[in-house]
Write a protein that holds these residues in place. Sequence first.
Motif, mmCIF file in Angstrom:
data_model
loop_
_atom_site.group_PDB
_atom_site.id
_atom_site.type_symbol
_atom_site.label_atom_id
_atom_site.label_comp_id
_atom_site.label_asym_id
_atom_site.label_seq_id
_atom_site.Cartn_x
_atom_site.Cartn_y
_atom_site.Cartn_z
ATOM 1 N N GLU A 199 0.829 -1.200 0.000
ATOM 2 C CA GLU A 199 0.000 0.000 0.000
ATOM 3 C C GLU A 199 0.868 1.255 0.000
ATOM 4 O O GLU A 199 0.553 2.242 -0.665
ATOM 5 C CB GLU A 199 -0.916 0.004 1.225
ATOM 6 N N SER B 110 0.662 3.708 -3.264
ATOM 7 C CA SER B 110 -0.134 4.911 -2.989
ATOM 8 C C SER B 110 0.648 6.159 -3.364
ATOM 9 O O SER B 110 1.860 6.245 -3.134
ATOM 10 C CB SER B 110 -0.523 4.965 -1.508
ATOM 11 N N PRO C 109 -4.641 4.807 -4.370
ATOM 12 C CA PRO C 109 -3.939 3.628 -3.857
ATOM 13 C C PRO C 109 -3.167 2.836 -4.895
ATOM 14 O O PRO C 109 -2.553 1.840 -4.557
ATOM 15 C CB PRO C 109 -5.086 2.789 -3.284
#
Length: 395
Positions: free
Chosen positions: A180, A184, A205
């Motif tokens: 993540e 992101s 994301p």
Amino acid sequence: MDDDDFLSDLPPAPAPGPSPNSTGEEPAWWGPSSDGGDAVYLAVRCVMTSVYILIITVGLLGNITLVKIFITNSAMRSVPNIFISSLAAGDLLLLVTCVPVDAFRFFSEEWVFGEAACKLIPVIQLTSVGVSVFTLTALSADRYKAIVNPMDIQTSSAVFWTCLKAVSIWILSILLAVPEAVFSQVVVMQGHRDNTNVTFVNCVPYPLSNQMHPKIHSVMIFLVYFLIPLAIISVYYYHIARTLIKSAHDMPGEVSEHTKRQMETRKRLAKIVLVFVGLFALCWFPNHVLYMYRSFNYHQMDLSLAHMVITLLARVLSFSSSCVNPFALYLLSESFRRHFNSQLRCGRGQRPERQPSYLHSTSHIRLTSIKKATPAAAIIPPAANGSSNRQEVAL
């Protein structure tokens, strides 16, 4: 096609992690600049802010009290309670970081927390979700072992190994959430409002240039953090239910009072864990479905009022999962309820009420000693596994 041309055609991007966002191009009824939008915008802002404040307040009160009870009372430091404490710690992490940040989106239409927060917040959120679902799986495995294989002797180091498992769950959850932070990013996006082009900053994301990434991301989130763990938990509880049904039929007519109490305690603990699992599934399922729907229909975003209402309800449900476990434990566990009331000084310093089983056993001992029958120590037979018994009665 350059990046600016691509971004100008994009609908709103989902938020980091398993919680979809809806910042970006908004429906006609939404926003202070639209006709009649002032009232709707103000109402949603007030209602959602109040709900988020309520979730944070209730969640902090319940989970902090729960952790404090398990830390300050040595009798409550058992295998199930260690997992439940870890569960509460994950909920606290979500409550103090992700919920306030998500609430702020009702006061700003764009991401204002910078690149670092854009990468950190999704990691925290996914870590919290991972800790919750993986700990529930470990709790179900513990209940399976206690009920299906009750003769397994728990060693004196059971608490240590349980703490090690809880720490391992946290490490695994953090590692799974690292992608993540990698993908992101803060991007400048373009949208339309009142027939005019608007530019805003958003935290997305995954790379916007890869159309397969959102689909893969949403499916993997659903499988790893929802479907697969719940399938494993279902298998555990299938065997637990089958064992309990079989034991009810095979149990001899006369069994010791201790055996009955131990079986009731194990069934009660299994029920508590099952309620935790049910609440988690109920709170997170709508959000997972909504996130996959948005990921697979990324260029045909539904901007209707109904979709916005469903989005808000799904977000409230997902964050509510961080404050419901202490309530469930309060309703289902008399021992935890007494300690919780004591922490809140509801009892005003009065001695905690004794358990009915304890009152029964002491009166039984007193009556037996008057009749001068067998010694009191022989009335309640010692547990075949003393350590295991202590592990079971903590709740």
